[in-house]
Scaffold this active site. Structure first.
Site, PDB file in Angstrom:
ATOM      1  N   THR A 141       0.853  -1.190   0.000  1.00 37.25           N
ATOM      2  CA  THR A 141       0.000   0.000   0.000  1.00 37.25           C
ATOM      3  C   THR A 141       0.884   1.233   0.000  1.00 37.25           C
ATOM      4  O   THR A 141       1.886   1.276   0.724  1.00 37.25           O
ATOM      5  CB  THR A 141      -0.972   0.096   1.198  1.00 37.25           C
ATOM      6  OG1 THR A 141      -1.467   1.444   1.275  1.00 37.25           O
ATOM      7  CG2 THR A 141      -0.343  -0.241   2.528  1.00 37.25           C
ATOM      8  N   ASP A 143      -0.033   3.821   1.250  1.00 37.60           N
ATOM      9  CA  ASP A 143      -0.357   4.530   2.496  1.00 37.60           C
ATOM     10  C   ASP A 143       0.568   4.162   3.655  1.00 37.60           C
ATOM     11  O   ASP A 143       0.593   4.853   4.670  1.00 37.60           O
ATOM     12  CB  ASP A 143      -1.806   4.238   2.907  1.00 37.60           C
ATOM     13  CG  ASP A 143      -2.812   4.757   1.896  1.00 37.60           C
ATOM     14  OD1 ASP A 143      -2.420   5.577   1.041  1.00 37.60           O
ATOM     15  OD2 ASP A 143      -3.984   4.344   1.955  1.00 37.60           O
ATOM     16  N   ARG A 178       0.181  33.387  -3.242  1.00 37.81           N
ATOM     17  CA  ARG A 178      -1.004  32.641  -2.846  1.00 37.81           C
ATOM     18  C   ARG A 178      -0.685  31.601  -1.778  1.00 37.81           C
ATOM     19  O   ARG A 178       0.468  31.216  -1.604  1.00 37.81           O
ATOM     20  CB  ARG A 178      -1.537  31.845  -4.047  1.00 37.81           C
ATOM     21  CG  ARG A 178      -2.300  32.649  -5.024  1.00 37.81           C
ATOM     22  CD  ARG A 178      -2.652  31.769  -6.204  1.00 37.81           C
ATOM     23  NE  ARG A 178      -3.417  32.524  -7.163  1.00 37.81           N
ATOM     24  CZ  ARG A 178      -3.442  32.282  -8.459  1.00 37.81           C
ATOM     25  NH1 ARG A 178      -2.746  31.285  -8.953  1.00 37.81           N
ATOM     26  NH2 ARG A 178      -4.177  33.018  -9.261  1.00 37.81           N
ATOM     27  N   GLY A 186      -3.807   8.820   1.858  1.00 38.35           N
ATOM     28  CA  GLY A 186      -3.444   8.330   3.194  1.00 38.35           C
ATOM     29  C   GLY A 186      -4.693   8.376   4.038  1.00 38.35           C
ATOM     30  O   GLY A 186      -4.970   9.375   4.696  1.00 38.35           O
ATOM     31  N   HIS A 286      -4.600   9.996  -7.702  1.00 38.06           N
ATOM     32  CA  HIS A 286      -4.008   8.733  -8.149  1.00 38.06           C
ATOM     33  C   HIS A 286      -2.632   8.880  -8.784  1.00 38.06           C
ATOM     34  O   HIS A 286      -1.967   7.866  -9.027  1.00 38.06           O
ATOM     35  CB  HIS A 286      -4.980   8.019  -9.090  1.00 38.06           C
ATOM     36  CG  HIS A 286      -6.234   7.612  -8.376  1.00 38.06           C
ATOM     37  ND1 HIS A 286      -7.253   8.496  -8.135  1.00 38.06           N
ATOM     38  CD2 HIS A 286      -6.592   6.439  -7.788  1.00 38.06           C
ATOM     39  CE1 HIS A 286      -8.212   7.878  -7.464  1.00 38.06           C
ATOM     40  NE2 HIS A 286      -7.838   6.636  -7.239  1.00 38.06           N
ATOM     41  N   LEU A 287      -2.193  10.122  -9.017  1.00 41.16           N
ATOM     42  CA  LEU A 287      -0.808  10.301  -9.480  1.00 41.16           C
ATOM     43  C   LEU A 287       0.143   9.655  -8.484  1.00 41.16           C
ATOM     44  O   LEU A 287       1.212   9.171  -8.841  1.00 41.16           O
ATOM     45  CB  LEU A 287      -0.464  11.793  -9.553  1.00 41.16           C
ATOM     46  CG  LEU A 287      -0.714  12.522 -10.851  1.00 41.16           C
ATOM     47  CD1 LEU A 287      -0.301  13.978 -10.710  1.00 41.16           C
ATOM     48  CD2 LEU A 287       0.073  11.869 -11.979  1.00 41.16           C
ATOM     49  N   GLN A 288      -0.278   9.660  -7.200  1.00 39.68           N
ATOM     50  CA  GLN A 288       0.588   9.091  -6.152  1.00 39.68           C
ATOM     51  C   GLN A 288       0.725   7.573  -6.278  1.00 39.68           C
ATOM     52  O   GLN A 288       1.639   6.983  -5.747  1.00 39.68           O
ATOM     53  CB  GLN A 288       0.035   9.439  -4.768  1.00 39.68           C
ATOM     54  CG  GLN A 288       0.108  10.924  -4.477  1.00 39.68           C
ATOM     55  CD  GLN A 288      -0.860  11.341  -3.389  1.00 39.68           C
ATOM     56  OE1 GLN A 288      -0.495  11.428  -2.237  1.00 39.68           O
ATOM     57  NE2 GLN A 288      -2.110  11.595  -3.767  1.00 39.68           N
TER      58      GLN A 288
END
Ligand code: F6P
Length: 363
Positions: A141, A143, A178, A186, A286-288
């Site tokens: 995972t 995460d 900004r 996670g 989901h790039l991660q």
């Protein structure tokens, strides 16, 4: 001498960089022992479909160590312990298909299963093991929230992707003066947000383990724009972050599933409201999970795959391979799924964040 002649491997749950490296290590290690290997497509779904049990040999796993995704496919729907069945009137009921899974695996003359997955997939593996199926689990995972292993593969690659994104946000945030809020994955554990946030030099990091106070967050941002001379701020929010009174934010997918998400927008709007500063938010999403594994995750995944085959050879079923630095060893599956591994509040990385003046939302 083990009686193993043929093993199966599958990948379940959300993907993570390194799945293919595990599959390759399983196949090559098994071939060294003279075993045959088959892959189950899409977690356990392949067992129920024509052509869903695929022979895997050296050629089938050539050149895949560095590839993201999984050559076997995966799913985080259709849990065989709670299988949705639609009745003639359209109503959905749930049935336990675990005995069917065990029977089908036996029908394919498979002597043992190596199940690669996160908490959900390993809970399924544990249930199948209790029904007598010889199973060894491999923890996966991004995460990093699985108990009983120091690390899961895919985590450090996800942290790199997120750190890179935070780095890029700095220049655009500074150019426009900004506050940029980035929501990272996670679920109930803030490992990715904490590690990427500290490495990426964020000003604020909000994780599920530390309920945040928006007043404290805004004070930190005002400090940045004020005496600290910087005219921008970077806020990293884990998708499971929440206030002491508030609950986690969920959204519905287009297939009716509930997934965490939306807290980044909430925090961004609150900061704008309370400070009057211009804010923007993005969800890295989901790039991660995408792309190939970094060198560390490739190595960890290869080590896990090779170790899982050793555990099968030694007959150590009902276990999961785990990193206990510097070793990879076997721990009971029951222990691995007994709890979620959250970030310890006294961990060195939390202390480092505080020493660097990063606001964790509580003080
Ligand atoms: O388990 C990894 C994870 O990336 C979570 O952090 C996230 O909430 C979830 O998967 C998203 O899953 P899905 O693939 O269903 O969008």
């Amino acid at each position: 001498m083990s009686n193993i002649r043929r093993i199966a491997v599958n990948t379940g749950g959300g993907d993570a960089p390194g799945l293919n490296a595990v599959i390759r290590a399983v196949v090559l290690s098994a071939e060294q022992l003279g075993w045959k290997v088959v892959g189950l497509k899409d977690s356990y779904d392949g067992l129920f479909e024509e052509g869903g049990v695929i022979p895997l040999d050296r050629r089938a796993v050539r050149g895949i160590t560095h590839l993201g995704g999984t050559i076997l496919g995966t799913t985080n729907r259709g849990n065989p312990l709670n299988w949705p069945v639609e009745g003639p009137d359209g109503t959905v009921t749930y049935e336990d298909r675990s005995q069917q899974v065990v029977d089908l695996i036996e029908k394919h003359e498979v002597d043992a299963l190596i199940a690669i997955g996160g908490d959900g997939s390993l809970a399924i593996a544990h249930a199948l093991s209790k029904l007598g199926l010889p199973v060894v689990g491999v923890p996966k995972t991004i995460d990093n929230d699985l108990a009983a292993t120091n690390l899961t593969f895919g985590f450090t690659t996800a942290v790199e992707t997120a750190t890179d994104a935070i780095g890029k946000l700095h220049s655009t945030a500074e150019a426009h003066e900004r506050t940029m809020v980035v929501e990272l994955m996670g679920r109930t554990a803030g490992w990715i947000a904490l590690h990427a946030g500290v490495a990426g030099t964020a000003d604020v990091i909000l994780i599920p383990e530390i309920p945040y106070d928006i007043g404290v967050v805004c004070r930190k941002i005002e400090e940045r724009y004020g005496s600290h001379g910087s005219q921008f701020a970077i806020v990293v929010v884990a998708e499971g972050a929440h206030t002491a009174e508030g609950s986690m934010r969920y959204r519905e997918t287009n297939e009716g599933q509930h997934r965490l998400g939306g807290i980044g927008k909430v925090v961004s709007e609150q900061i704008h409201e309370l400070t009057g500063r211009e804010t923007r938010e993005l969800v890295l999403g989901h790039l991660q999970r995408g792309g190939g594994p970094n060198a560390y995750d490739r190595l960890l995944a290869l080590r896990f795959g090779a170790a899982a085959v050793r555990m099968v050879q030694q007959g150590r079923f009902g276990t999961m391979v785990a990193l206990d630095p510097p070793d990879v060893l076997a721990v009971p599956l029951a222990e691995a799924i007994s709890r979620i591994k959250t970030v310890p509040l006294d961990s060195d990385t939390i202390q480092t964040a505080r020493s660097l003046g990063i606001c964790l939302g509580d003080r």
